[in-house]
Design an enzyme around this catalytic site. Structure first.
Site, mmCIF file in Angstrom:
data_model
loop_
_atom_site.group_PDB
_atom_site.id
_atom_site.type_symbol
_atom_site.label_atom_id
_atom_site.label_comp_id
_atom_site.label_asym_id
_atom_site.label_seq_id
_atom_site.Cartn_x
_atom_site.Cartn_y
_atom_site.Cartn_z
ATOM 1 N N SER A 1 0.843 -1.189 0.000
ATOM 2 C CA SER A 1 0.000 0.000 0.000
ATOM 3 C C SER A 1 0.878 1.238 0.000
ATOM 4 C CB SER A 1 -0.891 0.014 1.248
ATOM 5 O OG SER A 1 -1.522 1.271 1.408
ATOM 6 N N TYR B 1 -1.465 0.013 10.587
ATOM 7 C CA TYR B 1 -1.577 -0.346 9.170
ATOM 8 C C TYR B 1 -0.395 0.221 8.385
ATOM 9 C CZ TYR B 1 -3.488 -0.658 4.439
ATOM 10 O OH TYR B 1 -3.675 -0.925 3.099
#
Length: 270
Positions: A150, A163
């Protein structure tokens, strides 16, 4: 363009999700047999069934990619069905509300277990499958790993501490494993990553699109202000880069973390 994926077998962890489901369909469309490993057995089977419905070869295997025995069992079922694995796509991951800050949750109050479990979900979910499938690649002297990371691992997102940290570790792991495999075992074992930006999926649509007007929400508008291409991504936007990286067309590419984000990672905002 022939990507030379026919007669190859791919494992896609998290293949029941939007992005990895699209990658799985792309692999199948290019002739690869696909084993979809997902902790959500129903979502994994739905993704596999969609591939089979158009003539592709796919199976669904329930698997918790953060649990070694589960990965070992999934790999055994995959080998039983397809005989080997040529491509590994590690896409299991995600965020957890408990591991983010909020107006009523201070950084200092985030539970350690929430941090640990979120990092594991986004880091160990790639490391463990790479360890197990990597044994096959090492024994054969060839194989391809594609990590689905990501842009949060490149530019940490506000609030999403665990995250972002997990994806940053994942990007570092991609680079480390690429060098380790090529120099310790064989230069024909390649490891790369795609780093999607903000992609509109069924899971986040309610956060990004006003259900009544179809217009971007305030959160989406904030995101779009930092995306030079001026739109949110779609799952299919990730597929082309993913297929290229696992194909022979990228045979001299390893250790790359490729943002697919509409320019978000390089935009300063001024």
């Amino acid at each position: 363009m022939d990507l030379h994926l026919a007669e190859r077998t791919a494992v896609v962890t998290g293949g029941g999700g939007a992005i990895c489901g699209a990658i799985a369909r792309g692999l199948a469309a290019e002739g690869a047999a696909v084993a979809i490993w997902d902790v959500d057995a129903g979502a994994g089977e739905a993704s596999a069934a969609e591939i089979r419905a158009v003539g592709g070869s796919a199976i669904s295997v329930p698997c918790d990619a953060t649990d070694r025995p589960s990965v070992v069992a999934a790999l055994a079922r995959t080998i039983e069905r397809f005989g080997t694995v040529d491509i590994l796509v590690t896409g299991a991951g995600g965020g957890r509300r408990e591991a983010t800050t909020a107006p009523d949750v201070a950084f200092s109050d985030i539970p350690v277990e929430a941090l640990r479990s979120t990092v594991d979900l986004n880091y160990l979910s790639a490391v463990i499958p790479c360890q197990e499938v990597g044994r096959i690649f090492v024994s054969r002297g060839e194989g391809v790993v594609l990590v689905v990371s990501s842009v949060a691992g490149i530019r940490p997102l506000s609030r999403a501490i665990a995250y972002s940290n997990g994806k940053a570790a994942l990007n570092s792991f991609t680079e480390w494993l690429a060098v380790h495999m090529a120099t310790t075992y064989a230069p024909t074992i390649r490891v790369n990553a795609v780093a999607p930006g903000f992609v509109l999926t069924g899971q986040n649509r309610f956060l990004l699109v006003d259900e009544e007007t179809g217009a971007p929400t305030a959160r989406a508008a904030q995101i779009l202000a930092h995306v030079p291409m001026g739109r949110l991504g779609e799952p299919d936007d990730i597929v082309g880069a993913a297929l290229w990286l696992v194909s022979d067309r990228a045979r001299f590419v390893t250790g790359v973390v490729l943002p697919v984000d509409g320019g978000f990672a390089v935009a300063s905002g001024v």
